[in-house]
Design a protein around this motif. Structure first.
Motif, short mmCIF file in Angstrom:
data_model
loop_
_atom_site.label_atom_id
_atom_site.label_comp_id
_atom_site.label_asym_id
_atom_site.label_seq_id
_atom_site.Cartn_x
_atom_site.Cartn_y
_atom_site.Cartn_z
N VAL A 105 0.86 -1.18 0.00
CA VAL A 105 0.00 0.00 0.00
C VAL A 105 0.90 1.23 0.00
O VAL A 105 1.85 1.32 0.78
N SER A 106 0.58 2.17 -0.89
CA SER A 106 1.39 3.39 -0.97
C SER A 106 1.12 4.29 0.23
O SER A 106 0.15 4.10 0.97
N ILE A 119 -4.11 7.24 -3.53
CA ILE A 119 -3.47 6.17 -2.76
C ILE A 119 -3.67 4.88 -3.56
O ILE A 119 -4.71 4.68 -4.18
N GLU A 120 -2.65 4.04 -3.56
CA GLU A 120 -2.69 2.81 -4.34
C GLU A 120 -2.37 1.61 -3.47
O GLU A 120 -1.61 1.72 -2.51
N ALA A 121 -2.94 0.51 -3.87
CA ALA A 121 -2.65 -0.77 -3.21
C ALA A 121 -2.39 -1.78 -4.31
O ALA A 121 -3.00 -1.73 -5.38
N ALA A 122 -1.48 -2.71 -4.06
CA ALA A 122 -1.16 -3.75 -5.03
C ALA A 122 -1.10 -5.09 -4.32
O ALA A 122 -0.57 -5.20 -3.22
N GLY A 132 -4.87 -1.33 -7.43
CA GLY A 132 -6.07 -0.50 -7.29
C GLY A 132 -5.68 0.87 -6.81
O GLY A 132 -4.74 1.04 -6.04
N GLN A 133 -6.41 1.87 -7.30
CA GLN A 133 -6.12 3.26 -6.93
C GLN A 133 -7.42 3.95 -6.53
O GLN A 133 -8.46 3.76 -7.18
N ILE A 134 -7.33 4.76 -5.49
CA ILE A 134 -8.44 5.63 -5.10
C ILE A 134 -7.96 7.07 -5.26
O ILE A 134 -6.95 7.47 -4.68
N GLY A 137 -12.21 9.64 -4.41
CA GLY A 137 -13.37 8.77 -4.27
C GLY A 137 -13.62 7.84 -5.45
O GLY A 137 -14.51 7.01 -5.39
N ASN A 138 -12.85 7.97 -6.52
CA ASN A 138 -12.99 7.11 -7.70
C ASN A 138 -11.99 5.97 -7.63
O ASN A 138 -10.82 6.18 -7.29
N VAL A 139 -12.44 4.78 -7.98
CA VAL A 139 -11.60 3.58 -7.91
C VAL A 139 -11.30 3.09 -9.32
O VAL A 139 -12.18 3.01 -10.16
#
Length: 156
Positions: A105-106, A119-122, A132-134, A137-139
């Motif tokens: 997670v970034s 913010i991103e998670a991998a 995935g990136q938020i 509020g958009n994913v």
């Protein structure tokens, strides 16, 4: 002087202009314009319209499931908070069944303490990274290849 006359005559011969005239004839200009920009034929246009689109390979079923899991988890987080923190993202993804060892997670804050734009998670799945990136509020979720380091993020 003779060389200049030969040069002018040679140029005039190429453009179809009178050697005494400094502008090419309109017929010569039109012919040159047509020869420089060929128009496609109807068969070429039809052939390009019928060309098949590039087909992307289907991700393996495990990667597709993980991608859906990441997307659903991030949608839930984004609905509650359009600018979540690193801890919220980690908790949501591990709570959705993603092993913490395969998760990156970034940062949610810059080194100077400012909020990040996104913010991103991998999550690592075989040779794929489900990222995935938020952002506001958009994913967005995408699948990319694993880096040579075996991680999904550079420096991670």
């Amino acid at each position: 002087m003779i060389a200049a006359s030969v040069l002018v005559a040679g140029i005039a011969g190429c453009t179809g202009a009178d050697p005494g005239s400094s502008a090419p004839s309109s017929e010569a200009a039109a012919a040159a314009s047509e020869s420089q920009s060929p128009q496609p034929t109807s068969s070429a246009t039809a052939a390009s319209a019928e060309a098949p689109a590039t087909v992307q390979p289907e991700p393996d079923p495990a990667t597709a499931r993980l991608s859906e899991t990441v997307g659903n988890a991030l949608q839930g987080v984004a609905a509650a908070n359009p600018k979540p923190g690193q801890e919220q993202l980690t908790a949501a993804l591990t709570g959705a069944g993603i092993p913490a060892g395969s998760l990156q997670v970034s940062a949610s804050r810059t080194p100077t303490g400012l909020e990040v734009d996104a913010i991103e998670a991998a999550a690592l799945q075989g040779k794929d990274c489900v990222i995935g990136q938020i952002r506001d509020g958009n994913v967005v979720v995408t699948v990319l290849p694993v880096l040579a380091t075996g991680k999904c993020f550079v420096g991670g």
